[in-house]
Design an enzyme around this catalytic site. Structure first.
Site, short mmCIF file in Angstrom:
data_model
loop_
_atom_site.label_atom_id
_atom_site.label_comp_id
_atom_site.label_asym_id
_atom_site.label_seq_id
_atom_site.Cartn_x
_atom_site.Cartn_y
_atom_site.Cartn_z
N ALA A 248 0.90 -1.30 -0.06
CA ALA A 248 -0.01 -0.13 0.00
C ALA A 248 0.75 1.13 -0.06
CB ALA A 248 -0.77 -0.09 1.37
N GLY B 30 0.70 -5.16 0.69
CA GLY B 30 -0.59 -5.04 -0.15
C GLY B 30 -0.13 -5.67 -1.33
N GLU C 203 -0.67 -9.42 -0.86
CA GLU C 203 -1.97 -9.55 -0.94
C GLU C 203 -2.92 -9.48 -2.04
OE1 GLU C 203 -2.08 -6.76 2.18
OE2 GLU C 203 -2.83 -8.03 3.58
N GLU D 247 4.56 -5.55 7.07
CA GLU D 247 3.71 -4.45 7.66
C GLU D 247 3.98 -4.49 9.30
OE1 GLU D 247 2.64 -6.78 5.64
OE2 GLU D 247 1.01 -6.17 4.51
N1 T1G Z 1 4.69 3.45 0.03
C1 T1G Z 1 5.07 4.61 -0.28
N2 T1G Z 1 6.53 4.85 -0.66
C2 T1G Z 1 7.45 3.86 -0.72
C3 T1G Z 1 6.69 2.39 -0.29
C4 T1G Z 1 5.29 2.52 0.09
N3 T1G Z 1 5.29 1.16 0.10
N4 T1G Z 1 8.04 1.71 -0.50
C5 T1G Z 1 8.93 2.43 -0.91
N5 T1G Z 1 8.64 3.69 -1.16
C6 T1G Z 1 9.40 4.72 -1.57
C7 T1G Z 1 10.53 5.05 -0.34
O1 T1G Z 1 10.29 6.00 0.24
C8 T1G Z 1 11.55 5.72 -1.61
O2 T1G Z 1 11.13 7.15 -1.79
C9 T1G Z 1 11.42 4.84 -2.87
O3 T1G Z 1 9.99 4.59 -2.88
C10 T1G Z 1 12.16 3.83 -3.08
O4 T1G Z 1 12.53 3.03 -1.87
C11 T1G Z 1 -2.63 -2.98 3.00
C12 T1G Z 1 -0.88 -1.98 5.13
C13 T1G Z 1 10.26 -2.02 -1.76
C14 T1G Z 1 12.11 -3.01 -0.98
O5 T1G Z 1 6.60 -2.17 4.06
O6 T1G Z 1 10.78 -2.10 1.53
O7 T1G Z 1 0.89 -2.83 2.43
O8 T1G Z 1 13.33 8.32 -1.14
O9 T1G Z 1 14.65 3.67 -1.26
O10 T1G Z 1 16.01 0.19 -1.55
O11 T1G Z 1 -1.72 -4.75 4.08
O12 T1G Z 1 11.41 0.32 -0.54
O13 T1G Z 1 12.89 7.86 -3.30
O14 T1G Z 1 11.50 9.58 -2.15
O15 T1G Z 1 13.44 1.74 -0.21
O16 T1G Z 1 15.07 -0.36 -3.64
C15 T1G Z 1 4.00 -2.59 3.07
C16 T1G Z 1 8.24 -0.98 2.02
C17 T1G Z 1 3.31 -1.51 3.16
C18 T1G Z 1 7.73 -2.04 1.78
C19 T1G Z 1 12.56 -1.32 -2.14
N6 T1G Z 1 5.24 -2.49 2.28
N7 T1G Z 1 8.93 -0.65 0.94
O17 T1G Z 1 13.77 -0.86 -1.53
O18 T1G Z 1 14.03 1.45 -2.42
S1 T1G Z 1 1.89 -1.24 4.17
C20 T1G Z 1 6.22 -2.35 2.64
C21 T1G Z 1 10.44 -1.35 0.78
C22 T1G Z 1 0.83 -2.38 3.29
C23 T1G Z 1 -1.19 -3.60 3.29
C24 T1G Z 1 -0.37 -2.84 4.18
C25 T1G Z 1 11.41 -0.95 0.01
C26 T1G Z 1 11.51 -1.77 -1.11
P1 T1G Z 1 12.01 7.98 -1.90
P2 T1G Z 1 13.65 2.45 -1.36
P3 T1G Z 1 14.86 0.10 -2.23
#
Ligand code: T1G
Length: 696
Positions: free
Chosen positions: A63, A102, A105, A125
């Site tokens: 998400a 998400g 999911e 999450e």
């Molecule tokens: N939402 C918004 N921005 C995100 C994002 C996300 N989920 N993931 C990454 N970004 C942005 C990050 O801030 C950065 O921005 C850019 O993308 C590159 O990320 C309903 C509620 C995917 C392994 O927790 O683990 O789903 O600094 O530098 O090193 O059940 O990003 O460039 O402006 O980290 O190649 C669950 C979080 C969400 C995954 C890539 N998902 N992301 O790593 O790049 S909650 C996560 C990561 C959810 C559902 C629930 C990593 C990555 P900027 P990066 P990377």
């Protein structure tokens, strides 16, 4: 700007492609068209199968975290996933990159999943202080079984494609063209009129576990052991357990309610703050996209002691070969022996294979000759913390290192600008401050000298991330960010004991707060003789600390310090130390009194905040969230409190200033004198983040 959702056709197969750089987050501007297209395709009889794919480097990575804390707009992700499950034709997710949260999911809403061999899948999450909120705690157990799902969801750790195939999360792993294979797979399923069972309707992997809930509850207790003080892990486990005891719809509703509860809590706000803080820390004024990192193919490390050995392991673990320089073959042999022993422990724990250990050991080269470092792209010294020694080392490096080599000091305190002056290439000199044990601790303080070139900073950040560190750029001052604030946190430790506290009481305030250990136990771990030597070199004294060292009580390494260590590791209060404290207080004419836990917090943690505010004022840290990133990754500050500066705002800056003023008035000690920035923000009810923006 490309369309976030496009539909193409390959014969009777419809391909829905999501394109929302950089990680295909499920933002509203993706959800809305995706929902509309899926509704059309579901009822389009010319479509006999559906493939859900993503453009760019990864399948949906979750998400959109930036949407949390604001009203989420319909269509919500669970509704989209439920819609996919109403398809009466095969739906296939084509998974590449990191299908997380998400994203996974969404993929589990499809009948089938085809993954690229290098793909990773997980539900992280819990690391954001929440739980999978779009059916993940209900569908993952139905695909991989409750036990594996429990571990994956409570840890947040992703698994690779091979493991996903073996555990039933994916149906096929492909090496070649993912999309072509997904289309082929979908067409086969359509042609074979395969029975389509929505994941939410499956029960075969739940039934056997349902029959023995006591065993599963024992597994839950086991996985929750390490989640002290955090709410999300417990809630994750409860929601997975609901999959075994409730119908899908009821458990999915409960999961949504859990999500809405957790997402508005301080712990989740703190952990989401840290997620973005870690990424913000890579953005450094004066270092732009044109400052390309230099290639680091070979690293030299000077010193094979605790730090040098740990630093060397960090690079080798990240796939970069290391040449270690020591002054004698004997020291070299000892250092490499410790490294081999460390890898041997990993093998015995099953976290490393014998062949991987052999491969890593082959990536070390030992030498006693500086000339062997001549071809290194980066050379890091981890020698004795004494400027004279640094001068000799950098003077020699300046003569032998190739042009363009980066020369880094692992100094914890010393002035990097002074060190740079020992060379003719100050633009290539900086600090790379690792934290012990360097092969484990994630924090890397990158100390930027006044002459350090931007691309050298960019290189240190890039190589730090490449070896799994969390880099934070800091300025030059005594102790940079972390150790400078640590000094403020321990400044009153001696007087608190003399005035009435005990090491155990004070340390329990810290462990109850969520720290891994308190100050006195940490000092015992590091070795009391280090501080003793420093005090003597500065002509300072500490009645209790000096007395302990004079008795040879250097801490854990001598079996006793502030505590006794009968098993070598676990601290046990020592009546002899308490008698020593009483004796020293009497000698100083101090009437001991009961010290409250609040006083200990005010006199140890509030000075830390004050020093952090000074660090911000002086520009030693670029932003307050960098300070939080330092403390969580270098000192074990509890993630559920977001780091010292985030936590200070939870406490309330006015309250902190009021208590600092009280102790400053009572003791006159500078460590309590509120910094002008802290006083200003408290008066304006402002936040450190505002101050950071204003300063930028
Ligand atoms: N939402 C918004 N921005 C995100 C994002 C996300 N989920 N993931 C990454 N970004 C942005 C990050 O801030 C950065 O921005 C850019 O993308 C590159 O990320 C309903 C509620 C995917 C392994 O927790 O683990 O789903 O600094 O530098 O090193 O059940 O990003 O460039 O402006 O980290 O190649 C669950 C979080 C969400 C995954 C890539 N998902 N992301 O790593 O790049 S909650 C996560 C990561 C959810 C559902 C629930 C990593 C990555 P900027 P990066 P990377």
């Amino acid at each position: 700007m490309s369309q976030p959702v496009t539909v193409t056709r390959d014969g009777n197969v419809a391909i829905v492609t999501i394109d929302n750089p950089p990680v295909n987050a499920m933002s509203f501007h993706v959800r809305e068209p995706l929902h509309a297209r899926l509704l059309e395709l579901r009822d389009d009889s010319s479509v006999e199968a559906l493939v859900l794919a993503c453009a760019g480097r990864t399948f949906v990575a979750g998400a959109d975290i930036t949407e949390f804390g604001k009203p989420i707009q319909y269509p919500f992700l669970p509704e989209i996933i439920d819609l996919i499950e109403t398809f009466q034709k095969p739906t296939v997710a084509a998974v590449h990159g990191t299908a997380l949260g998400g994203g996974l999911e969404l993929a589990m809403g499809c009948h089938f999943r085809v993954a690229e061999a290098s793909a990773k899948m997980g539900l992280p999450e819990v690391k954001l202080g929440i739980l999978p909120g779009a059916g993940g705690t209900q569908r993952l157990p139905r695909l991989v079984g409750p036990s594996k799902a429990l571990k994956m969801i409570v840890s947040g750790t992703p698994i690779g494609a091979k493991d996903a195939l073996a555990s039933g999360l994916v149906d096929e792993v492909v090496d070649g063209d993912l999309l072509a294979n997904a289309i082929r797979f979908a067409r086969e399923k359509a042609a074979s009129k395969a029975t389509l069972i929505a994941v939410s309707q499956r029960d075969d992997k739940l039934a056997p576990v349902r029959a023995n809930m006591a065993a599963f509850d024992a597994e839950i207790a086991e996985v929750l052991k390490k989640s002290k003080g955090l709410d999300a892990p417990k809630t994750c486990a409860q929601s997975v357990r609901n999959a075994l005891t409730m119908p899908f719809a009821e458990a999915a509703t409960a999961e949504r309610n859990f999500f809405h509860e957790l997402v508005k809590g301080d712990q989740s706000r703190a952990q989401r703050h840290l997620f973005f803080a870690e990424r913000e820390a890579n953005k450094v004024p004066g270092v732009g996209k044109d400052d390309k990192p230099r290639k680091i193919a070979k690293v030299g490390v000077i010193g094979a002691g605790t730090m040098g050995g740990g630093i060397s392991m960090s690079f080798v673990n990240g796939g970069i070969p290391v040449t270690i320089l020591e002054m004698s073959d004997e020291a070299l042999k000892r250092g490499l022996g410790v490294i081999e022993k460390n890898y041997g422990i990993s093998v015995s724990r099953g976290s490393l294979t014998e062949e991987a250990k052999a491969k890593r050991m082959s990536m070390f080269k030992g030498t006693t000759d500086y000339a062997d470092l001549a071809d290194c792209d980066l050379i890091i010294e981890a020698v004795f913390e004494e400027m004279g020694v640094k001068e000799k080392v950098f003077g020699t490096l300046d003569k032998i290192a190739k042009p363009g080599a980066i020369l880094a000091s692992n100094t914890s305190y010393l002035d990097v600008n002074e060190i740079a002056k020992f060379t003719s290439r100050p633009q290539d000199v900086l600090g790379m401050h690792f934290f012990s044990p360097a092969n484990v601790m994630k924090l890397l303080e990158i100390v930027r000298g006044s002459k350090t070139a931007p691309d050298v900073i960019a290189t240190a950040i890039a190589v730090g991330k490449a070896i799994g560190k969390v880099p934070v750029v800091v300025g030059v001052c005594h102790g940079f960010v972390g150790n400078r604030m640590l000094g403020a946190r321990g400044a009153e430790a001696e007087d608190l004991l003399l005035e009435g506290a005990t090491p155990a009481q004070a340390d329990k305030v810290f462990t109850d707060f969520g720290w891994p250990m308190g100050t006195y136990q940490m000092w015992d771990l590091a070795g009391l003789d280090i501080g003793w030597r420093t005090r003597k070199s500065l002509g300072k004294t500490a009645a209790i600390g000096d007395a302990l060292c004079e008795q040879g009580r250097y801490g854990q390494k001598t079996g006793k310090g502030y505590y006794l260590y009968p098993d070598g590791r676990t601290p046990v209060s020592d009546p002899e130390v308490e008698a020593l404290i009483v004796e020293k207080a009497r000698e100083k004419g101090i009437n001991r009194r009961d010290i409250s836990n609040e006083e200990i917090t005010e006199r140890m943690m509030y000075p830390m905040i004050n020093e952090g505010a000074r660090i911000l004022e002086e520009g030693i840290a670029i932003r307050s969230s960098d300070i939080d990133t330092v403390w969580v990754n270098g000192y074990g500050f509890p993630v559920g409190k977001g780091g010292p500066m985030f936590w200070a705002e939870l406490v309330g800056l006015p309250k902190i200033v009021e208590r600092l003023d009280y102790w400053y008035g009572k003791t006159g000690k500078e460590v309590y004198n509120p910094s002008p920035l802290l006083r200003k923000l408290a008066a304006q009810n402002g936040s450190f983040a505002d101050a950071t923006k204003a300063a930028a």
